[in-house]
Design a protein around this motif. Structure first.
Motif, short mmCIF file in Angstrom:
data_model
loop_
_atom_site.label_atom_id
_atom_site.label_comp_id
_atom_site.label_asym_id
_atom_site.label_seq_id
_atom_site.Cartn_x
_atom_site.Cartn_y
_atom_site.Cartn_z
N GLN A 1 0.84 -1.21 0.00
CA GLN A 1 0.00 0.00 0.00
C GLN A 1 0.87 1.25 0.00
OE1 GLN A 1 -3.14 0.13 2.94
NE2 GLN A 1 -3.27 2.36 2.84
N PRO B 1 -4.05 -0.48 -3.09
CA PRO B 1 -4.88 0.52 -2.42
C PRO B 1 -5.87 -0.12 -1.46
CG PRO B 1 -5.63 0.18 -4.68
CD PRO B 1 -4.34 -0.57 -4.53
N ASP C 1 -7.51 5.47 4.78
CA ASP C 1 -6.39 5.60 3.84
C ASP C 1 -5.06 5.24 4.48
OD1 ASP C 1 -8.02 6.49 1.76
OD2 ASP C 1 -7.83 8.59 2.36
#
Length: 344
Positions: free
Chosen positions: A46, A52, A59
């Motif tokens: 990531q 993602p 996030d």
């Protein structure tokens, strides 16, 4: 709250501490004051920008945490404020607080410290779902584990041994082979010996029933050559980055299967089923001391970059953790007969 965020795709130095809003608690959610978070290969992917988070996930990285319940939603019945827990999350674990559906939360097993419990959820769910739920690993089977000294590898070896299986595992150094052999596996130092030839020698040509492969690439074609009749290859990562070319004829001759899986992107109902199966089947093995988290090293939250560098060096043995908050209990002695963490 403080969290480690990815400022842009890149190397370990793009990980930075930041102040972000504390996530709200939904009706079926548990809020956890995080004591520790586990480092996983998916976090590194990531950070590099090639993996993602799934829709709706935070996030910032982190797939497993441990800590103390700080709040619960109105419909939560299985946990209360103050409970010591660990949880499988789809992101956001590198933070002082996480919010997660109660179905993905587990009590800290007896005999395991709250901090060490951060090493369990992701590897436990990955190993149990692939080896037991999917591949049907059972007493008397022979299991081949690649990356035997990793967090997943050390867990897979212990699970295989606890289930009454013969376990063979690969590793890259004499130190790592010594660790996996101390856990009950026959070790193969893959830099010195072709693992296909070693498996044939160790099994008198019979092959293995299950392979746990986190390398991918050309390993899969070689895995097929290791299979016994009806053997299953569980592919959980593709660290090589290479495409895999299979000899379908060879796979057909042993009536074998190649099964590739992921965990993070599954619907929450599937992940909840896995967590429930882990609680029923694997947690008793941990509480009895037959399976334990193997901890390589612990870094402070602000040292997330160094923790990633440690993992990318491939020098680690077992799990790498981030220490986020103060532990809520004194360390306890492992149960009698539990494997001893190699430590760092």
């Amino acid at each position: 709250m403080r969290a480690v965020v990815i400022t842009q795709p890149g190397g370990a130095d793009v990980l930075q501490l930041a102040d972000i809003p504390t996530p709200p608690v939904g009706d079926t959610d548990v809020s956890i004051a995080v004591v520790a978070a586990g480092i996983n290969g998916a976090d590194l992917a990531q950070r590099r920008g090639v993996y993602p988070p799934p829709p709706g996930a935070p996030d910032w990285p982190g797939l497993e945490v441990s800590g103390t319940v700080s709040a619960v939603g109105g419909s939560v019945t299985g946990f209360a404020v103050g409970d010591e827990v660990c949880a499988l999350v789809s992101g956001g674990g590198y933070a002082e607080s996480v919010v997660v559906d109660e179905r993905l939360v587990l009590p800290v097993p007896r005999g395991v410290t709250v901090e060490s419990a951060a090493a369990l959820p992701e590897v436990a769910a990955t190993v149990w779902s692939n080896l037991v739920m999917n591949a049907g690993l059972a007493r008397g089977d022979t299991l081949l584990v690649h990356g035997g000294s990793s967090g997943i590898g050390t867990m897979a070896i212990q699970v295989g041994v606890a289930l009454g299986c013969r376990v063979i595992a690969t590793a890259g150094s004499a130190e790592k082979v010594a660790v996996i052999e101390s856990l009950g596996a026959a070790g193969i130092r893959y830099r010195d010996e072709d693992f296909v030839e070693a498996v044939a020698r160790l099994t008198d040509g019979a092959g293995v029933d299950v392979v746990l492969d986190m390398v991918g690439g050309d390993y899969i074609a070689r895995d097929i050559r290791c299979l016994a009749i009806g053997g299953r290859i569980m592919v959980i990562a593709n660290q090589s980055g290479d495409e895999s070319t299979l000899d379908v004829g060879a796979l057909m001759r042993v009536r074998g299967r190649v099964w590739a899986t992921t965990l993070r992107s599954r619907p929450i109902g599937e992940r909840a089923q896995i967590v429930a199966a882990v609680a029923d089947g694997l947690w008793p093995l941990i509480e009895s001391g037959r399976v334990q988290p193997i901890i390589d090293s612990v870094f402070a939250l602000a040292e997330a970059s160094a923790a990633h560098e440690r993992m990318e060096s491939s020098a680690h043995i077992g799990k790498i953790l981030l220490s986020v908050g103060p532990p809520v209990e004194q360390p306890v002695e492992p149960p009698a007969g539990a494997p001893v963490s190699p430590g760092r």
